[in-house]
Design an enzyme around this catalytic site. Structure first.
Site, mmCIF file in Angstrom:
data_model
loop_
_atom_site.group_PDB
_atom_site.id
_atom_site.type_symbol
_atom_site.label_atom_id
_atom_site.label_comp_id
_atom_site.label_asym_id
_atom_site.label_seq_id
_atom_site.Cartn_x
_atom_site.Cartn_y
_atom_site.Cartn_z
ATOM 1 C CD GLU A 9 0.757 12.346 -8.732
ATOM 2 O OE1 GLU A 9 0.484 11.913 -9.877
ATOM 3 O OE2 GLU A 9 1.171 13.502 -8.526
ATOM 4 C CD GLU A 23 3.045 16.231 -17.177
ATOM 5 O OE1 GLU A 23 2.367 15.244 -16.855
ATOM 6 O OE2 GLU A 23 2.562 17.221 -17.744
ATOM 7 C CB VAL A 52 11.486 15.588 -3.228
ATOM 8 C CG1 VAL A 52 12.548 15.231 -2.200
ATOM 9 C CG2 VAL A 52 11.870 16.839 -4.005
ATOM 10 N N GLY A 83 12.856 20.156 -2.771
ATOM 11 C CA GLY A 83 11.653 20.499 -3.530
ATOM 12 C C GLY A 83 11.582 21.988 -3.830
ATOM 13 C CE1 TYR A 128 4.605 23.255 -6.497
ATOM 14 C CE2 TYR A 128 2.636 21.935 -6.210
ATOM 15 C CZ TYR A 128 3.931 22.062 -6.655
ATOM 16 O OH TYR A 128 4.567 20.996 -7.246
#
Length: 160
Positions: free
Chosen positions: A28, A85, A89, A99, A133
């Site tokens: 990230e 949170e 993977v 995942g 998602y």
């Protein structure tokens, strides 16, 4: 076909969890923001008053991912929920279903505990996660903006 297994974390997993947190932060582009330590993760996961839980994901017996979550509460619903949170993977283990298995285990935990919802955040640029998602049936909450106090701003809130 790789063997995917899930298990609840134990104190022996704290070093692996910290490694996975750092790998996630690097992915990230925020590794410099990780200040978690082995000691505080041990206390928060396994101390006298645990504040979070983690599920370890293994591929062929080797830890390759984790999900870390905790309870929150909705006054509107009058029930607790789960806040996911972190779900991570390792890139080398992606595509084998780990995942999805981790995500489903957290969702199943929420249902088993009577939670009415499960929440998490996804970075705007992480379209791969967003699509994952969506496939799970989730939707983005576009009406809300997350706000935060941290560091000196948190410590000094309300002082002139």
């Amino acid at each position: 076909m790789p063997q995917v297994t899930l298990r609840n974390s134990t104190p022996a997993d704290v070093a692996a969890i910290l490694d996975l947190i750092r790998e996630l932060a690097e992915y990230e582009k925020a590794l410099d923001q990780v200040v978690a330590t082995h000691a505080n993760l041990t206390e928060d996961l396994f101390g006298s008053r645990p504040v979070c839980e983690a599920i370890m994901g293994e591929v062929d017996g080797s830890v390759q991912g984790f999900a870390l979550f905790f309870h929150n509460y909705s006054t509107w619903v009058g029930r607790r929920g789960i806040y996911l949170e972190d779900l991570f993977v390792r890139p080398s283990a992606r595509g084998c279903g780990l995942g999805k298995a981790l995500f489903l285990r957290v969702a199943q935990t929420a249902v088993a505990r009577g939670c009415q919802r499960m929440d998490w955040m996804v970075l705007d640029w992480n379209t791969t996660a967003q699509e994952f998602y969506k496939r799970m049936g989730a939707f983005a909450m576009t009406d809300w903006t997350m706000w935060r106090l941290q560091g000196d701003s948190l410590r000094g809130v309300g002082t002139p």
